[in-house]
Design an enzyme around this catalytic site. Structure first.
Site, mmCIF file in Angstrom:
data_model
loop_
_atom_site.group_PDB
_atom_site.id
_atom_site.type_symbol
_atom_site.label_atom_id
_atom_site.label_comp_id
_atom_site.label_asym_id
_atom_site.label_seq_id
_atom_site.Cartn_x
_atom_site.Cartn_y
_atom_site.Cartn_z
ATOM 1 N N PRO A 784 0.820 -1.217 0.000
ATOM 2 C CA PRO A 784 0.000 0.000 0.000
ATOM 3 C C PRO A 784 0.853 1.266 0.000
ATOM 4 O O PRO A 784 1.978 1.281 0.520
ATOM 5 C CB PRO A 784 -0.773 -0.124 1.314
ATOM 6 N N PHE A 802 4.780 4.486 2.281
ATOM 7 C CA PHE A 802 4.823 3.286 1.442
ATOM 8 C C PHE A 802 5.390 2.098 2.217
ATOM 9 O O PHE A 802 6.346 2.241 2.979
ATOM 10 C CB PHE A 802 5.698 3.559 0.209
ATOM 11 N N HIS A 803 4.780 0.922 2.017
ATOM 12 C CA HIS A 803 5.260 -0.343 2.588
ATOM 13 C C HIS A 803 5.456 -1.324 1.440
ATOM 14 O O HIS A 803 4.501 -1.743 0.795
ATOM 15 C CB HIS A 803 4.237 -0.894 3.588
ATOM 16 N N SER A 804 6.702 -1.704 1.181
ATOM 17 C CA SER A 804 6.975 -2.608 0.061
ATOM 18 C C SER A 804 6.694 -4.051 0.449
ATOM 19 O O SER A 804 6.389 -4.369 1.601
ATOM 20 C CB SER A 804 8.430 -2.466 -0.383
#
Length: 946
Positions: A784, A802-804
């Site tokens: 997300p 941001f979260h990868s």
């Protein structure tokens, strides 16, 4: 008027209508006098608000007019003091007019009238400047009391068509005005529309006119009175029929008349309150089970074995055995007391033992409630009262969470230090169980029902499982479905404070199920609910929320017939129903945890499947409702259905709904937030992975997070692993408490129906626009991101949270890096990235995130000891960088960067703290050993740059 002395009387007599006219004249004088004085002396000051002044705003609000300015405030308080005398007499005369033997409603309305008068004095003489908290308490009390006062007066109105007509006009106008009033307040407060506050002010003044006008109508009723006090018409002796009498006579063959056409007994009211609190305890225990289970796979990063505890809900299978069933029913009070182990669990420090205590409490609670329903099956009135208490208990639980920012104050993850009310809750639960189990069919051990089931118990169990799951997953928190339809800024849908609408819909559903059971069990109602489920799943903003309200209403309405049907299908139905509920809970988790569980890819991102299954299960339950000999579905008869006890449950429900309304008022955002160092035009930005707001010892961590964020003076923060709106996580939202307590705007990020672990943004600066992104994730978990534009000191600054994906999903992370690099490169504004990248500095995708592909720079290229969290920037001056240890709040540190708005990028040359202006420095309290195990670590101090 000339006084009249009557033979035998020793006092002066005059018409009672003059009390009403005097009250009206003095009350209007208070407001109009203050308005005229304010316009004449301080016009431009009282039309000014926090955003605009004259000429954009050109008419003052009531609060600005009667506020702290002299002499307006003195004029208002003078006339309000004069109003108090006629006001108390008016309330007393209304009681005399409407009172009659064996009727308690006039007493209740009179008490509300007195309370409303006193609360008016409270907010009049305790201004927001004197004491903001008490001013709001008095104001909310007055507004909340207006509803029962208005409805009570309408119900007690004598049969005076003219008076009834005007009361309806004023009441309808008053409540109708609330809609545009709230709309323009939102336009002013959230959207900051010039002139909106002036329009709001007109509607606010209209409320005053309608409020006073409603009470002025009493002049038409008091014409038959002479003071002191001679009743010339006999109205006070109850000889004049009331509107309520005519309604009950007209509806005498319908449920509503059977419920409310009776007197009030306080012992029965206390019984209803105890039953509802017992229902509240059930839902508190059930909602805490998944939360305490979740702690273990969270730390194991996969299946831990403790997940088996979710099966504790299938304890009603024990009731299949006749001997066990008899023992449980005969000792249901004892079984209820055993369930309190779940509330006592907060005393246990070890997470494993706390989980076991909660699981045992849930098992006993499910067993006790199932046994109680089955035991009452031969007496429909008792059974429906128990189901009402259970359903209203859910509403009470949701309201308690609404008041405590999505945490239930008696959960085992709460204690006194983080906002828990465990001891009070336990005491009340003990008293409630003792009282609510005094009566019933418990001594006989239950009895067989005369009419046997006509459909498979499996179908009834499917309906029960769908009901339990739907209520738990969607209704156990008032903000769950709001976050399903949340799409970011500008605000186009409901916010957390609008959770009162969800609670109101649930209450409306309970009343529908009580009075119109034939309607709610029809296939038409199911079709409407299915349409609501479809809208909720596929649409957003207000339209999506309409679907949520339809579904909320249906789920609480259908509880009564589905549980009554389950009783007729035998005790096995409850065990099987809870088993189906458990299967649905696992499916509900599998749609997002697919990367960590066996068979996960089959359910990946299929919330639509879960919703469809829920509706089909409810349909099966409707089909399984036993049918009468004529082939029609057997619901309870229209007459002789609920005894008067149902009215007490309705009163309890109304009280709960009024509490929710007051909470909504208190929680409405002020949107007047100020950054910590506005004179230096600095943004302190941070990134933190909060581990789903459960600390290392399985306690709720919002308050500890709040303390650290506040002490570090963070203006903008990205929170990861923040989506808690699932059964397994307690249907919570940590951002609500943080945003409201810290005074920050909040974007929750992609909702729970987007199947991510969550990313959220909190900001001291207004969020002008935000867009949610789901980055490419062909194999692993969804990534997300929030792309927001902030108004920072009058300049536009972009922030991306941001979260990868996971380390194992190499291709996912490559695609995500390219997507995000393009997004950041194309932004024409200064930009700050607050991220979780899962990479080593200088290797792999690092060069995609940083460099020509993205136009971004690393906040500290010399920091090689990183893996997860990174802060990047472009087009803005970076002045400082710090890493702060986590203590036991979570498993990840808090990273911070300081940026100066309006200044260009500079070199990576570092400077000493003494060379940095005071406003650009990090707090010194975290140097050395720091506080509460939070300190600057890795470098042992912040780093500063030219």
């Amino acid at each position: 008027m000339a006084p009249k002395f009557r033979e035998g009387d020793s006092v002066v007599a005059f018409s009672g209508k003059w009390v009403s006219w005097l009250h009206t004249a003095v009350a209007y004088s208070a407001f109009i006098g203050a308005l005229v004085t304010g316009l004449a002396l301080h016009y431009q000051k009282i039309v000014e608000n926090e955003y605009y002044g004259y000429p954009q705003e050109w008419f003052p609000s009531v609060s600005a007019t009667i506020g702290d300015r002299y002499p307006e405030r003195a004029v208002f308080q003078f006339f309000i003091a004069m109003t108090s005398g006629p006001r108390f007499v008016l309330v007393f005369l209304w009681y005399i007019l409407t009172a009659r033997p064996n009727s308690n409603l006039p007493k209740i309305v009179a008490a509300v009238g007195v309370f409303r008068t006193l609360s008016c004095g409270g907010w009049t003489y305790v201004t927001s400047t004197d004491d903001h908290g008490w001013h709001d308490i008095f104001m909310i009390s007055y507004l909340v009391a207006t509803l029962p006062w208005t409805l009570g007066c309408l119900a007690l109105s004598p049969n005076n068509p003219k008076a009834v007509k005007y009361r309806k006009i004023f009441a309808g106008s008053f409540f109708g005005t609330l809609v545009p009033l709230i709309y323009f307040f939102i336009q002013h407060k959230i959207h900051k529309v010039p002139g909106a506050y002036t329009i709001y002010a007109f509607f606010e003044w209209a409320l005053i006119l309608f409020d006073v006008g409603f009470d002025a109508v009493t002049a038409l009723d008091f014409e038959g009175f002479e003071l002191v006090i001679r009743d010339l018409t006999g109205s006070s002796r109850g000889e004049t029929p009331r509107v309520a009498d005519q309604l009950i006579e007209r509806e005498k063959d319908k449920p509503i008349a059977k419920v409310f056409g009776t007197g009030l007994l306080w012992t029965e009211a206390l019984d209803a309150a105890a039953d509802v609190y017992n229902g509240y305890v059930f839902w508190s225990l059930l909602t805490s089970l998944g939360l305490t289970v979740w702690y273990f796979p969270l730390w194991h990063m996969g299946i831990s074995g403790y997940e088996v505890m979710v099966m504790s809900t299938v304890s009603p299978f024990l009731l299949v055995n006749a001997s066990i069933r008899s023992v449980v029913i005969r000792n249901v009070r004892f079984v209820h007391f055993l369930s309190l182990s779940g509330l006592l669990a907060f005393l246990i420090k070890a997470p494993e033992l706390r989980l076991f205590s909660v699981a045992f409490g849930v098992a006993m609670s499910c067993l006790a409630w199932s046994a109680m329903w089955y035991a009452e099956g031969s007496q429909m009135t008792r059974l429906e009262s128990r189901i009402l208490a259970w359903s209203i208990g859910l509403i009470a639980s949701s309201t308690a969470k609404f008041a405590h920012w999505t945490n239930n104050p008696i959960w085992p993850i709460m204690h006194a230090e983080n906002g828990g009310w465990n001891k009070v809750g336990l005491l009340l639960a003990t008293l409630a169980i003792w009282r609510s189990t005094r009566t019933g069919n418990f001594a006989r051990g239950g009895s067989d029902l005369a009419d046997r089931p006509q459909a498979s118990p499996v179908l009834a169990s499917l309906g029960l499982g769908g009901l339990f799951f739907g209520m738990h997953s969607l209704l156990s928190d008032s903000s769950t479905m709001i976050l399903w339809v949340w799409e970011g800024f500008p605000v186009r849908g409901p916010i957390a404070a609008n959770g009162v609408l969800t609670i109101a819909a649930m209450g409306g559903g309970v009343l529908l199920g009580m009075f119109y059971q034939k309607l709610v069990t029809s296939w038409t109602s199911l079709l409407i609910a299915g349409t609501g489920a479809f809208i909720l799943t596929n649409y957003h903003n207000w339209f999506g929320y309409v679907g949520a309200l339809l579904l909320a209403t249906y789920l609480t309405a259908i509880a009564n017939p589905l549980i009554s049907s389950a009783v007729r299908h035998g005790p096995v139905t409850f065990g099987l129903g809870f088993l189906i509920y458990n299967i649905m809970v696992l499916a509900h988790v599998w749609v997002v945890a697919y990367a960590f569980v066996p068979g996960g890819p089959l359910m990946r991102e299929h919330t639509d499947w879960v919703m469809t299954a829920t509706m089909f299960f409810l349909a099966a339950g409707i089909y399984a409702i036993p049918r009468a000999a004529n082939g029609k579905r057997r619901t309870r008869p229209a007459v002789n259905v609920l005894n008067r006890s149902a009215s007490y449950y309705t009163y309890v429900l109304v009280i709960v709904e009024l509490i929710a309304l007051a909470v909504s008022y208190l929680r409405f955002p002020t949107n007047d937030y100020v950054p910590y160092h506005k004179d230096d035009k600095v943004i302190t930005a941070g990134i933190w992975t909060i581990h789903f707001s459960l600390d290392n010892d399985m306690w709720s961590s919002e308050r500890r997070m709040r303390d650290l964020i506040k002490e570090l003076e963070v203006d903008v923060i990205g929170l990861l692993e923040s989506d808690l709106q699932r059964i397994i996580m307690g249907n919570r939202d940590a951002t609500q408490y943080l945003a409201e307590d810290l005074g920050m705007y909040v974007d929750y990020g992609p909702g729970p129906n987007k199947h991510t672990w969550g990313s959220a943004l909190l900001s001291k600066f207004p969020i002008l626009n935000s867009t949610h992104h789901l980055l490419p994730s062909p194999v692993g978990e969804l990534a997300p991101a929030i792309h927001a534009t902030l108004d920072a000191y009058g300049e536009l600054v972009d922030v991306v949270v941001f979260h990868s994906g996971q380390e194992e999903d190499v291709e996912d992370r490559r695609l995500q890096s390219e997507y995000l690099a393009k997004l950041m490169r194309e932004s024409p504004r200064p930009l700050i990235l607050l991220s979780y990248l899962v990479l080593k500095p200088g290797e792999g995708n690092y060069h995609t995130y940083i460099g020509d592909k993205s136009a971004m720079k690393d906040i500290d290229p010399s920091d090689w000891d990183r893996w997860c969290e990174y802060i990047l920037y472009k087009g803005i001056r970076r002045s400082g960088y710090a890493r702060v240890s986590r203590s036991t709040i979570t498993d990840t540190e808090l990273q911070l960067g300081k940026f100066v708005v309006g200044q260009p990028e500079r070199s990576n040359e570092q400077i000493r703290e003494e060379q940095v202006p005071e406003g650009l420095r990090f707090p010194s309290m975290f140097r050395g050993q720091g506080v509460r195990d939070h300190r600057y670590h890795v470098f042992d101090e912040p780093r500063y740059f030219v």
